[in-house]
Each structure stands twice: as structure tokens, then as C-alpha cells.
Design a protein around this motif. Structure first.
Motif, PDB file in Angstrom:
ATOM      1  N   GLU A 179       0.839  -1.209   0.000  1.00 59.81           N
ATOM      2  CA  GLU A 179       0.000   0.000   0.000  1.00 59.81           C
ATOM      3  C   GLU A 179       0.875   1.260   0.000  1.00 59.81           C
ATOM      4  O   GLU A 179       0.586   2.230  -0.703  1.00 59.81           O
ATOM      5  CB  GLU A 179      -0.938  -0.013   1.212  1.00 59.81           C
ATOM      6  N   ILE A 180       1.962   1.214   0.781  1.00 57.69           N
ATOM      7  CA  ILE A 180       2.887   2.348   0.814  1.00 57.69           C
ATOM      8  C   ILE A 180       3.494   2.568  -0.574  1.00 57.69           C
ATOM      9  O   ILE A 180       3.571   3.703  -1.063  1.00 57.69           O
ATOM     10  CB  ILE A 180       3.990   2.116   1.872  1.00 57.69           C
ATOM     11  N   GLU A 181       3.862   1.486  -1.236  1.00 58.80           N
ATOM     12  CA  GLU A 181       4.424   1.592  -2.597  1.00 58.80           C
ATOM     13  C   GLU A 181       3.403   2.203  -3.553  1.00 58.80           C
ATOM     14  O   GLU A 181       3.751   3.011  -4.413  1.00 58.80           O
ATOM     15  CB  GLU A 181       4.867   0.212  -3.100  1.00 58.80           C
ATOM     16  N   PHE A 182       2.152   1.800  -3.376  1.00 58.53           N
ATOM     17  CA  PHE A 182       1.091   2.343  -4.236  1.00 58.53           C
ATOM     18  C   PHE A 182       0.945   3.850  -4.013  1.00 58.53           C
ATOM     19  O   PHE A 182       0.876   4.628  -4.978  1.00 58.53           O
ATOM     20  CB  PHE A 182      -0.234   1.621  -3.943  1.00 58.53           C
ATOM     21  N   TYR A 183       0.943   4.281  -2.751  1.00 59.08           N
ATOM     22  CA  TYR A 183       0.789   5.716  -2.460  1.00 59.08           C
ATOM     23  C   TYR A 183       1.976   6.511  -3.017  1.00 59.08           C
ATOM     24  O   TYR A 183       1.807   7.607  -3.543  1.00 59.08           O
ATOM     25  CB  TYR A 183       0.663   5.961  -0.955  1.00 59.08           C
ATOM     26  N   ARG A 184       3.165   5.937  -2.924  1.00 63.94           N
ATOM     27  CA  ARG A 184       4.352   6.609  -3.485  1.00 63.94           C
ATOM     28  C   ARG A 184       4.250   6.701  -5.012  1.00 63.94           C
ATOM     29  O   ARG A 184       4.676   7.688  -5.601  1.00 63.94           O
ATOM     30  CB  ARG A 184       5.624   5.861  -3.081  1.00 63.94           C
ATOM     31  N   SER A 185       3.702   5.652  -5.610  1.00 63.55           N
ATOM     32  CA  SER A 185       3.567   5.668  -7.080  1.00 63.55           C
ATOM     33  C   SER A 185       2.618   6.773  -7.532  1.00 63.55           C
ATOM     34  O   SER A 185       2.693   7.232  -8.673  1.00 63.55           O
ATOM     35  CB  SER A 185       3.080   4.303  -7.585  1.00 63.55           C
ATOM     36  N   LEU A 186       1.736   7.193  -6.642  1.00 59.95           N
ATOM     37  CA  LEU A 186       0.811   8.282  -6.980  1.00 59.95           C
ATOM     38  C   LEU A 186       1.474   9.660  -6.827  1.00 59.95           C
ATOM     39  O   LEU A 186       0.913  10.672  -7.228  1.00 59.95           O
ATOM     40  CB  LEU A 186      -0.427   8.233  -6.069  1.00 59.95           C
ATOM     41  N   GLY A 187       2.647   9.674  -6.195  1.00 60.30           N
ATOM     42  CA  GLY A 187       3.360  10.944  -6.044  1.00 60.30           C
ATOM     43  C   GLY A 187       3.529  11.406  -4.606  1.00 60.30           C
ATOM     44  O   GLY A 187       4.043  12.506  -4.374  1.00 60.30           O
ATOM     45  N   ALA A 188       3.119  10.577  -3.635  1.00 61.82           N
ATOM     46  CA  ALA A 188       3.311  10.959  -2.231  1.00 61.82           C
ATOM     47  C   ALA A 188       4.797  10.838  -1.868  1.00 61.82           C
ATOM     48  O   ALA A 188       5.460   9.891  -2.297  1.00 61.82           O
ATOM     49  CB  ALA A 188       2.486  10.054  -1.326  1.00 61.82           C
ATOM     50  N   VAL A 189       5.314  11.790  -1.098  1.00 59.49           N
ATOM     51  CA  VAL A 189       6.726  11.712  -0.705  1.00 59.49           C
ATOM     52  C   VAL A 189       6.923  10.715   0.437  1.00 59.49           C
ATOM     53  O   VAL A 189       8.011  10.174   0.622  1.00 59.49           O
ATOM     54  CB  VAL A 189       7.320  13.092  -0.319  1.00 59.49           C
ATOM     55  N   ASP A 190       5.876  10.495   1.230  1.00 57.33           N
ATOM     56  CA  ASP A 190       5.975   9.517   2.313  1.00 57.33           C
ATOM     57  C   ASP A 190       4.583   9.177   2.833  1.00 57.33           C
ATOM     58  O   ASP A 190       3.588   9.806   2.430  1.00 57.33           O
ATOM     59  CB  ASP A 190       6.850  10.060   3.455  1.00 57.33           C
ATOM     60  N   VAL A 191       4.544   8.188   3.715  1.00 50.68           N
ATOM     61  CA  VAL A 191       3.274   7.741   4.294  1.00 50.68           C
ATOM     62  C   VAL A 191       3.449   7.643   5.803  1.00 50.68           C
ATOM     63  O   VAL A 191       4.433   7.072   6.282  1.00 50.68           O
ATOM     64  CB  VAL A 191       2.870   6.354   3.719  1.00 50.68           C
ATOM     65  N   ILE A 192       2.523   8.213   6.541  1.00 50.09           N
ATOM     66  CA  ILE A 192       2.547   8.116   8.007  1.00 50.09           C
ATOM     67  C   ILE A 192       1.422   7.164   8.415  1.00 50.09           C
ATOM     68  O   ILE A 192       0.273   7.342   8.008  1.00 50.09           O
ATOM     69  CB  ILE A 192       2.365   9.499   8.661  1.00 50.09           C
ATOM     70  N   SER A 193       1.789   6.147   9.204  1.00 49.77           N
ATOM     71  CA  SER A 193       0.797   5.141   9.615  1.00 49.77           C
ATOM     72  C   SER A 193      -0.003   5.630  10.806  1.00 49.77           C
ATOM     73  O   SER A 193       0.528   6.267  11.704  1.00 49.77           O
ATOM     74  CB  SER A 193       1.479   3.847  10.042  1.00 49.77           C
ATOM     75  N   LYS A 194      -1.277   5.262  10.801  1.00 50.38           N
ATOM     76  CA  LYS A 194      -2.128   5.447  11.974  1.00 50.38           C
ATOM     77  C   LYS A 194      -2.212   4.112  12.696  1.00 50.38           C
ATOM     78  O   LYS A 194      -2.336   3.088  12.022  1.00 50.38           O
ATOM     79  CB  LYS A 194      -3.540   5.859  11.552  1.00 50.38           C
ATOM     80  N   PRO A 195      -2.209   4.063  14.011  1.00 46.27           N
ATOM     81  CA  PRO A 195      -2.076   5.236  14.876  1.00 46.27           C
ATOM     82  C   PRO A 195      -0.651   5.789  14.896  1.00 46.27           C
ATOM     83  O   PRO A 195       0.308   5.078  14.632  1.00 46.27           O
ATOM     84  CB  PRO A 195      -2.467   4.684  16.256  1.00 46.27           C
TER      85      PRO A 195
END
Lengths: 136, 125
Positions: free
Chosen positions: A94-110
Motif C-alpha cells: 500500500e505504501i508503494e502504491f501511495y508513493r507511485s501516486l506521487g506521495a513523498v511519504d506515508v505516516i501510519s495510523k495510529p
């Protein structure tokens, strides 16, 4: 080039999370923050706020974080603004997918809201360094 | 209002939120018990809510509530991916996990959050 992050747009539909993050970013991080309760709100007013960085919750009703990112990228002033996704769905693929969309990083909840400003600062600095490396 | 006072007021509000959200999960799962026809839809609603509680309560400093919600979330997700109807044993397991989550929600107080007495000055710039 600006060395420190100053202005930040935060988009989150959950009012409690929005409130604690707003406290952390303004009172602890010292950021100038514009909080939006929906993707539509963010699309409508983020260009005018001109943030250094945008943080988007992924799961939001109506317009989710992914669609919000796509809409924000259509706004010329926001085409290069770094975007971070915030999500409870943060498996590796999922993190790889978000990066492929152009996100610089992903912060997990919680997440720990009190250390969030430092985390965001680090991500922003890394994004600035990558931008510098990519420039001729 | 100081930062600590703002956080504590927010925690007070969040305790009410947790209780209301867990009641919504209970209502959704009661749909699974009473109607076999709508099992998948009811579980999907309950799973969405537990997923939300996991992220929200954990970020508000209620780690045990978040962990209980995460366990129920995973169980409900597994039920959604299973084919066929839900067995009485599977449903009972989900309801047992709901009881655990309800217990945490009942005990939620501002003081129970890790943010209540968090060390703030070290982070202030």
C-alpha cells in the motif's frame, strides 16, 4: 531555498484527530497550519494558502485522499508541493502504491501526535534534498 | 488555555467519541446475529468502524483500546474474505472480541491516555 517548513495544509475528516494534530502542529511544531475537514475543502482553498507541504488522510468520505491528491495536482500552484498520506492501511504494497501516486511519504495510523511535527520536518527535509539532487 | 489543558479537554471529548463508536460497532454486529441475509453488509460496516477506532484511539493515546479494535478489525476482515456463511463459532469469537473492546471503551478516561501526562516541554521549540 527555504530551509524550514512553515506552512502546512492538513486534511482529515475525523474531528478528534484533526484537533490533536492541529494542537501538535501549531503549539509544538510552530507551524502555520490550515486544517480542512474534507478533500473538497482542500481543493477549494489550498492554492490560496500556498503551503510548503500537504498532509492527506487516505480514508475520507465523498472525496478520499487519493482523489484529493489528483485534484490538487491539477492546480498549477500545487503541482510540485510535497504530499504525505496518512493512513491506517500502511502495508508495504500500500505504501508503494501511495508513493507511485506521487506521495513523498506515508505516516501510519495510529501515530504519536506529539512527535508528529518532528517526523513531518524530517520528511520535508528529505523531500527538499531529493528535489535538490534532481535539479541540474 | 495551555497546551496541556487543550489536550486534556480534547481527551475528555474523545472518551465520549470512543463510547459512541463502539456502540455503533455493537449495533452493526447485532445485524449479523439477527439476519443471515445481511451478514456481509453488517460485518463490512462493523469492520469499517473498528478500523477507524484503531487509528483514532491509538493516535489519541489509548493504546489498549486501539489494540483491541485492531484484533476485532482483523477478525472481521477475515470473515469478509471467507466464502460461505459465518459459523456460530466465528460469530461468537467476534462477539467476544467486541466485549473486550467495550470493556476498554467503558474504562476510557482522559487520565487513561498516554497523552494526559505526556512530557511536553522537551518537544516545544
Amino acid at each position: 531555498m527555504r530551509r524550514e517548513i512553515e506552512r502546512l495544509t492538513y486534511v482529515e475528516d475525523d474531528p478528534d484527530i484533526r484537533a490533536i494534530v492541529e494542537i501538535a502542529f501549531t503549539q509544538i511544531g510552530g507551524f502555520n497550519i490550515d486544517t480542512c475537514a474534507s478533500g473538497a475543502e482542500a481543493v477549494a482553498r489550498t492554492a490560496a494558502f500556498a503551503p510548503d507541504l500537504i498532509i492527506l488522510d487516505v480514508m475520507m468520505p465523498s472525496m478520499d485522499g487519493i482523489e484529493t491528491l489528483k485534484q490538487l495536482r491539477k492546480i498549477p500552484e500545487l503541482r510540485a508541493t510535497p504530499i504525505i498520506f496518512m493512513t491506517a492501511k500502511a502495508m508495504t504494497h500500500e505504501i508503494e502504491f501511495y508513493r507511485s501516486l506521487g506521495a513523498v511519504d506515508v505516516i501510519s495510523k495510529p501515530f504519536d501526535p506529539l512527535t508528529l511535527p518532528e517526523r513531518v520536518r524530517e520528511i520535508w527535509q528529505q523531500a527538499q534534498e531529493h528535489k535538490g539532487q534532481d535539479s541540474p | 488555555m495551555t497546551v496541556r489543558e487543550q489536550i486534556r479537554a480534547l481527551l475528555q471529548r474523545h472518551c465520549t467519541t470512543i463510547k459512541a463508536q463502539v456502540e455503533e460497532v455493537e449495533a452493526a454486529l447485532s445485524g449479523v446475529v439477527t439476519s443471515e441475509d445481511h451478514q456481509a453488509a453488517s460485518i463490512r460496516v462493523a469492520q469499517g468502524l473498528t478500523h477507524q477506532i484503531k487509528g483514532t484511539s491509538g493516535s489519541m493515546g489509548y493504546r489498549e483500546t486501539s489494540a483491541a479494535a485492531a484484533t476485532l478489525d482483523q477478525t472481521l476482515k477475515a470473515l469478509l474474505t471467507d466464502t460461505g456463511s459465518i459459523s456460530p463459532a466465528q460469530l461468537q469469537h467476534a462477539l467476544d472480541l467486541l466485549r473486550d473492546l467495550q470493556r476498554h471503551a467503558r474504562n476510557a478516561s482522559p487520565e487513561a491516555s498516554s497523552l494526559y501526562s505526556a512530557d511536553l516541554p522537551r518537544l516545544e521549540k
